[in-house]
Structures are given as C-alpha cells and as structure tokens.
Design a protein around this motif. Structure first.
Motif, PDB file in Angstrom:
ATOM      1  N   LEU A   1     -37.682   3.147  21.057  1.00  0.00           N
ATOM      2  CA  LEU A   1     -38.944   3.926  20.354  1.00  0.00           C
ATOM      3  C   LEU A   1     -38.257   4.854  19.016  1.00  0.00           C
ATOM      4  N   TYR A   2     -37.156   4.963  18.993  1.00  0.00           N
ATOM      5  CA  TYR A   2     -36.522   5.619  17.904  1.00  0.00           C
ATOM      6  C   TYR A   2     -36.366   4.734  16.734  1.00  0.00           C
ATOM      7  N   VAL A   3     -36.035   3.650  16.915  1.00  0.00           N
ATOM      8  CA  VAL A   3     -35.787   2.433  16.057  1.00  0.00           C
ATOM      9  C   VAL A   3     -37.192   2.181  15.447  1.00  0.00           C
ATOM     10  N   VAL A   4     -37.960   1.805  16.305  1.00  0.00           N
ATOM     11  CA  VAL A   4     -39.586   1.507  15.958  1.00  0.00           C
ATOM     12  C   VAL A   4     -40.151   2.489  15.217  1.00  0.00           C
ATOM     13  N   ASN A   5     -40.143   3.626  15.668  1.00  0.00           N
ATOM     14  CA  ASN A   5     -40.722   4.884  15.040  1.00  0.00           C
ATOM     15  C   ASN A   5     -40.208   4.986  13.689  1.00  0.00           C
ATOM     16  N   LEU A   6     -38.744   4.844  13.540  1.00  0.00           N
ATOM     17  CA  LEU A   6     -38.341   5.085  12.102  1.00  0.00           C
ATOM     18  C   LEU A   6     -38.463   3.880  11.179  1.00  0.00           C
ATOM     19  N   ALA A   7     -38.586   2.757  11.701  1.00  0.00           N
ATOM     20  CA  ALA A   7     -38.760   1.467  10.884  1.00  0.00           C
ATOM     21  C   ALA A   7     -40.425   1.970  10.376  1.00  0.00           C
ATOM     22  N   TRP A   8     -41.344   2.325  11.345  1.00  0.00           N
ATOM     23  CA  TRP A   8     -42.653   2.585  11.001  1.00  0.00           C
ATOM     24  C   TRP A   8     -42.790   3.626   9.834  1.00  0.00           C
ATOM     25  N   ALA A   9     -42.068   4.848   9.980  1.00  0.00           N
ATOM     26  CA  ALA A   9     -42.106   5.820   9.078  1.00  0.00           C
ATOM     27  C   ALA A   9     -41.712   5.483   7.646  1.00  0.00           C
ATOM     28  N   LEU A  10     -40.532   4.613   7.659  1.00  0.00           N
ATOM     29  CA  LEU A  10     -39.986   4.054   6.515  1.00  0.00           C
ATOM     30  C   LEU A  10     -40.905   3.399   5.797  1.00  0.00           C
ATOM     31  N   PHE A  11     -41.910   2.592   6.480  1.00  0.00           N
ATOM     32  CA  PHE A  11     -42.802   1.684   5.848  1.00  0.00           C
ATOM     33  C   PHE A  11     -43.924   2.493   5.420  1.00  0.00           C
ATOM     34  N   VAL A  12     -44.375   3.240   5.977  1.00  0.00           N
ATOM     35  CA  VAL A  12     -45.886   3.835   5.749  1.00  0.00           C
ATOM     36  C   VAL A  12     -45.775   5.073   5.069  1.00  0.00           C
ATOM     37  N   LEU A  13     -44.659   5.745   5.162  1.00  0.00           N
ATOM     38  CA  LEU A  13     -44.356   7.126   4.553  1.00  0.00           C
ATOM     39  C   LEU A  13     -43.832   7.203   3.319  1.00  0.00           C
ATOM     40  N   ASP A  14     -44.198   8.319   2.448  1.00  0.00           N
ATOM     41  CA  ASP A  14     -43.355   8.667   1.177  1.00  0.00           C
ATOM     42  C   ASP A  14     -43.137  10.023   1.523  1.00  0.00           C
ATOM     43  N   PRO A  15     -41.973  10.466   1.723  1.00  0.00           N
ATOM     44  CA  PRO A  15     -41.623  11.855   2.015  1.00  0.00           C
ATOM     45  C   PRO A  15     -42.031  12.861   1.030  1.00  0.00           C
ATOM     46  N   ALA A  16     -41.956  12.391  -0.324  1.00  0.00           N
ATOM     47  CA  ALA A  16     -42.655  13.334  -1.578  1.00  0.00           C
ATOM     48  C   ALA A  16     -44.021  13.565  -1.276  1.00  0.00           C
TER      49      ALA A  16
END
Length: 332
Positions: free
Chosen positions: A254-269
């Motif tokens: 779940l950590y790997v999946v959620n991290l990949a999802w976050a990197l794909f859809v989110l812009d931290p800025a």
C-alpha cells in the motif's frame, strides 16, 4: 529384479504437489540396487484426526488395497510424541513398512529438497536398504521453532490479502481518497516520526486482531490437558505470525501504491499554496506513510464483508483450513 512398489499418499494441495515432484525418486547409491516404482495417491488421509496412530492406520488400509511394499504419507499436520511431548518429523511402523512425514516439521525453507531427502531416507530404511550403509538416517524429532516456521510458510502469508478481495478494494479505495485530501496532508505533516511509527504498529495490530476475531481464528483447547493447551498455543502462534507477516506485506504494498499515486496526481507546490505551507516532493513520502496506515485500517473494515470461510481460506494452508472449518462446524 522386481522393483519395490512404493506408495506416496499425500494430503491435497501442497503435499500432493510435492509428492508429484518425487515421482522420479530412486534408491541412494544407484547401481544394481532394487529400483523403486512409485505410485502417488492424493487423498486427505489425515482428515479428522489429530494423532499419528490414526494416520498410520489409514495408510495401512491404502497399502493393503494397492499391495504396496512401502507406503509413505505426506501431510501438513503437526504431530507430537505422546511419551515425551516432542514434535515429530516422521513416525514409522517398520513392521508394516509405513511412515508419516510431517512436512511443516522440515522447516519450510528448501521444502522440496528437504522432502526429497526425507522421503528417500524413509523408503530406504523401510525397504531394508540401509544394511549396506547406503541409506541415510532420518531424525525422528524436530524442534518447535522449525515446526512453527514450516507451519507459517505452509499458510502462505504472502497470499493473505489477495485472498480477501473486499479488504483489498477497501484498502486501495481508502488510500486513493486519503492521498488527495487536504486534511490528511495537514495531519501527516504534523506527526513526528515516532507517532508515524506508532500509527504503523497500531494499524497492523488492529487488522490482525480484527481478522482473528471476525474470522474466529483463535484455537481453543479441546480439554484442560497440557497437551491440548500446547497444541492450541502452537496453532495460535502460527496464526498470529502468519497474519502479521501477511498484513506487513500488505502495508508495504500500500505504501508503494500510494506513493506512486501521489507522485502521479499531486504537485506539492500547488497543495502547499492551497494549505498555506511550504511543501516539497519529500513530503509525499511522509504522506504515503501516513496514508498506508489509514488504508490498512480501511482494509480491516473491508474484511468484515468476507465470510469466515473466505478468511480461513486466505489465512491457512488447505489442510489447516479444513481443520479449522471442521472445528468451527463442531462448535456450532
């Protein structure tokens, strides 16, 4: 020279798979020694019995029916010696040329090679082939820790979550929603590392406890005898270790999946501007850590939609699943 007729009677699933891989087994030393003609029968000969004598009696019936010279039973059932309480690797009846081999007692690691060596030693000894020194002696007993490792690996903890489809869907859904939730971002950023560690441990413990309770996986002794209590302790320990390993594997996935999802859809800025704080890509790793804990708890709630039979099927080997189902039926 007439070959020695050898019967391998194996419980369904993993023991049968191992038995079929032993069909080419031959005597140690080779040369002009009597060949082995091996016949394999897949049947739950250890079903409804918890003692090795009953299992041997059932093998005797098979031997008479098939006219085998030697018969070996392969099972995932653990056995204990009634005299000293030690755990058995194998029990033999030299007079009738029969033996039962407890596969978990081999330790689980390198199961195929260990089973091959053990079955060859048993057949050699029972067929009288150790007189000239070619046969290798086989220990009768094993230790508790090796047996426990074998039982856990037989339960296939890495298949726990894929076997619980409702839990898997709930966990993935929870993670996907939580990842893009601004409140979750604020919570993840406010937690210190030790609080995140506590959240990880708590979420894993919660899921394990929920599965044990919801699936009625806790084994209760049949009576108050020390033997019955020790047997229940062994089964319950293997259950807890199996579930813990399975849930940890789920957590990491779940950590790997959620991290990949976050990197794909989110812009931290962009998220940082919305929340009024400075955020970078490093914060996504912390976010995925926190979301993995929340998604694991969500998976526990999803497992409540599974039947007790489905939970047992996901958590145990075929032999142990049937045993647990039988005990649950007897108690209702």
């Amino acid at each position: 020279m007439k070959p020695i007729q050898v019967g391998l009677v194996a419980d369904p699933a993993a023991p049968t798979d191992i038995a079929h891989q032993l069909s080419d087994l031959g005597p140690p030393g080779g040369g002009d020694r009597e060949a082995w003609d091996i016949e394999i029968v897949s049947e739950p000969f250890s079903m409804d019995c918890e003692d090795v004598d009953t299992a041997l009696a059932r093998l005797r019936d098979h031997s008479r029916q098939h006219e085998w010279d030697v018969v070996i039973g392969l099972t995932e059932l653990p056995f204990r010696d009634e005299d000293d309480g030690r755990y058995l690797l194998a029990e033999t009846d030299a007079q009738r040329r029969m033996a039962v081999l407890s596969l978990p007692a081999l330790g689980g690691i390198g199961m195929q090679a260990r089973a091959r060596h053990a079955v060859r030693a048993l057949i050699s000894g029972l067929a009288g082939n150790t007189r000239d020194g070619h046969g290798e002696p086989l220990p009768r007993f094993t230790n508790r820790w090796r047996l426990l490792v074998g039982m856990v690996l037989a339960n296939r903890p890495w298949l726990l979550v894929p076997g619980l489809k409702s839990a898997l869907v709930a966990a993935l859904t929870t993670g996907a929603i939580a990842t893009i939730n601004s409140t979750v971002w604020l919570l993840a950023g406010s937690l210190s590392p030790w609080r995140l560690i506590v959240a990880t441990i708590a979420s894993i413990a919660l899921v394990v406890g929920w599965l044990v309770i919801d699936g009625e996986l806790w084994d209760r002794p049949d009576d108050n005898s020390p033997e019955a209590r020790e047997k229940s302790r062994l089964y319950n320990t293997s259950t807890l270790v199996t579930l813990t390993i399975g849930v940890i594997i789920c957590y990491l996935a779940l950590y790997v999946v959620n991290l990949a999802w976050a990197l794909f859809v989110l812009d931290p800025a962009v998220m940082g501007g919305y929340l009024g704080v400075a955020l970078g890509y490093g914060d996504l790793f912390v976010l995925a850590w926190f979301v993995a804990s929340a998604a694991t708890v969500g998976g526990a709630l999803g497992s409540g939609l599974e039947s007790d039979e489905a939970i047992r099927a996901a958590a145990y080997s075929k032999r142990e699943e049937e045993r647990r189902s039988r005990l649950a039926h007897e108690r209702t």
